[in-house]
Enzyme design. Structure first.
Site, mmCIF file in Angstrom:
data_model
loop_
_atom_site.group_PDB
_atom_site.id
_atom_site.type_symbol
_atom_site.label_atom_id
_atom_site.label_comp_id
_atom_site.label_asym_id
_atom_site.label_seq_id
_atom_site.Cartn_x
_atom_site.Cartn_y
_atom_site.Cartn_z
ATOM 1 N N PHE A 14 176.004 38.446 49.074
ATOM 2 C CA PHE A 14 175.378 39.761 49.198
ATOM 3 C C PHE A 14 175.732 40.368 50.541
ATOM 4 O O PHE A 14 175.710 39.676 51.562
ATOM 5 C CB PHE A 14 173.849 39.627 49.077
ATOM 6 C CG PHE A 14 173.095 40.900 49.326
ATOM 7 C CD1 PHE A 14 173.010 41.886 48.350
ATOM 8 C CD2 PHE A 14 172.473 41.116 50.542
ATOM 9 C CE1 PHE A 14 172.318 43.072 48.593
ATOM 10 C CE2 PHE A 14 171.774 42.294 50.795
ATOM 11 C CZ PHE A 14 171.704 43.273 49.801
ATOM 12 N N ARG A 63 155.160 45.531 56.987
ATOM 13 C CA ARG A 63 156.282 44.611 56.837
ATOM 14 C C ARG A 63 156.338 44.142 55.391
ATOM 15 O O ARG A 63 155.530 43.321 54.952
ATOM 16 C CB ARG A 63 156.141 43.427 57.797
ATOM 17 C CG ARG A 63 156.289 43.817 59.253
ATOM 18 C CD ARG A 63 157.598 44.512 59.484
ATOM 19 N NE ARG A 63 157.943 44.617 60.897
ATOM 20 C CZ ARG A 63 159.026 45.219 61.323
ATOM 21 N NH1 ARG A 63 159.859 45.789 60.463
ATOM 22 N NH2 ARG A 63 159.291 45.268 62.600
ATOM 23 N N ALA A 75 160.923 47.020 68.673
ATOM 24 C CA ALA A 75 162.124 46.218 68.423
ATOM 25 C C ALA A 75 163.025 46.948 67.443
ATOM 26 O O ALA A 75 162.589 47.858 66.743
ATOM 27 C CB ALA A 75 161.734 44.855 67.867
ATOM 28 N N GLU A 91 165.350 52.016 71.085
ATOM 29 C CA GLU A 91 164.217 51.598 70.244
ATOM 30 C C GLU A 91 162.880 51.871 70.907
ATOM 31 O O GLU A 91 161.923 52.274 70.238
ATOM 32 C CB GLU A 91 164.348 50.121 69.865
ATOM 33 C CG GLU A 91 165.478 49.832 68.907
ATOM 34 C CD GLU A 91 165.302 50.489 67.536
ATOM 35 O OE1 GLU A 91 164.153 50.707 67.101
ATOM 36 O OE2 GLU A 91 166.328 50.782 66.901
ATOM 37 N N GLU A 95 160.435 54.397 68.848
ATOM 38 C CA GLU A 95 159.208 53.877 68.264
ATOM 39 C C GLU A 95 157.950 54.264 69.028
ATOM 40 O O GLU A 95 156.886 54.385 68.424
ATOM 41 C CB GLU A 95 159.290 52.352 68.140
ATOM 42 C CG GLU A 95 160.325 51.911 67.123
ATOM 43 C CD GLU A 95 160.289 50.427 66.829
ATOM 44 O OE1 GLU A 95 159.479 49.694 67.430
ATOM 45 O OE2 GLU A 95 161.090 49.996 65.972
ATOM 46 N N SER A 112 165.517 32.115 63.460
ATOM 47 C CA SER A 112 165.402 31.072 62.429
ATOM 48 C C SER A 112 166.738 30.373 62.264
ATOM 49 O O SER A 112 167.440 30.567 61.268
ATOM 50 C CB SER A 112 164.973 31.697 61.092
ATOM 51 O OG SER A 112 163.708 32.281 61.195
ATOM 52 N N PRO A 113 167.146 29.543 63.239
ATOM 53 C CA PRO A 113 168.496 28.982 63.234
ATOM 54 C C PRO A 113 168.792 28.020 62.093
ATOM 55 O O PRO A 113 169.942 27.657 61.892
ATOM 56 C CB PRO A 113 168.598 28.278 64.592
ATOM 57 C CG PRO A 113 167.194 28.011 64.992
ATOM 58 C CD PRO A 113 166.375 29.126 64.402
ATOM 59 N N GLY A 114 167.804 27.650 61.319
ATOM 60 C CA GLY A 114 168.059 26.780 60.172
ATOM 61 C C GLY A 114 168.796 27.490 59.049
ATOM 62 O O GLY A 114 169.446 26.847 58.238
ATOM 63 N N GLU A 139 160.557 55.265 58.721
ATOM 64 C CA GLU A 139 159.684 54.448 59.556
ATOM 65 C C GLU A 139 158.318 55.117 59.680
ATOM 66 O O GLU A 139 158.230 56.282 60.037
ATOM 67 C CB GLU A 139 160.260 54.292 60.976
ATOM 68 C CG GLU A 139 161.368 53.302 61.122
ATOM 69 C CD GLU A 139 161.781 53.131 62.564
ATOM 70 O OE1 GLU A 139 161.865 51.984 63.013
ATOM 71 O OE2 GLU A 139 162.029 54.142 63.259
#
Length: 179
Positions: A14, A63, A75, A91, A95, A112-114, A139
């Site tokens: 994707f 979210r 962010a 940003e 924001e 999330s390095p996994g 937004e």
């Protein structure tokens, strides 16, 4: 022992606006084979901004992956050829309406390095000037300024529930303790 995994095949599943997903066939350090699902992300920035009144500048927004709103530090995603510092300034303005006279990098970290290569560059904003937010058309953001005590309460209520914002709150505690 060497911990390197050699990719022998990569298939892109994707390609999206925010992330790409690929599946890698890998050879493990001991010679066996396995698969890894990898999310590629261009990277992001986050901004710790504290007003002269010792309030942390935050935003509240919905979210979708969590199906709830969160309170977070400003962010956004790195785009095009903009540097992390340029993105942080943009940003913060978009924001919150605030502009910073100066930005200083605090740290960078992987989220999330996994399974993902997303890196967040965290900046501290100095010499803030208030202004009008310039949010993007999709937004919907509420500007919130919170004290450390209020931030702790929001963490306990899981309204602040993301790592970058929790890191920012701890950072602010550290810098205010030094003053």
């Amino acid at each position: 022992m060497e911990f390197t995994e050699k990719t022998t095949k990569k298939e892109t599943i994707f390609e999206g606006k925010v992330v790409d997903l690929s599946v890698h066939d890998v050879t493990l350090p001991d010679g066996r084979s396995s698969k890894r699902e990898v999310i590629n992300h261009s990277g992001a920035v986050a901004v710790v901004a504290v007003t002269p009144e010792q309030k942390i500048v935050m935003v509240k927004q919905y979210r979708k992956p969590l199906e709830k709103p969160l309170v977070e530090i400003p962010a956004g995603k790195l785009e095009g050829t903009d540097s992390p510092e340029e993105t942080a300034a943009r940003e913060l303005k978009e924001e919150t309406g605030y502009t910073a006279g100066r930005l200083q990098k605090i740290a960078s970290f992987y989220t999330s390095p996994g399974f993902a290569d997303e890196i967040v560059h965290l900046y501290e904003a100095f010499d803030l000037e208030a202004g009008e937010p310039e949010t993007e058309e999709d937004e919907f953001i509420e500007l919130i300024e919170v004290s450390l005590e209020e931030a702790d309460e929001l963490i306990q209520k899981e309204e602040i529930h993301d790592a970058k914002t929790m890191y920012a709150v701890q950072y602010v505690k550290t810098i205010l303790d030094k003053k």
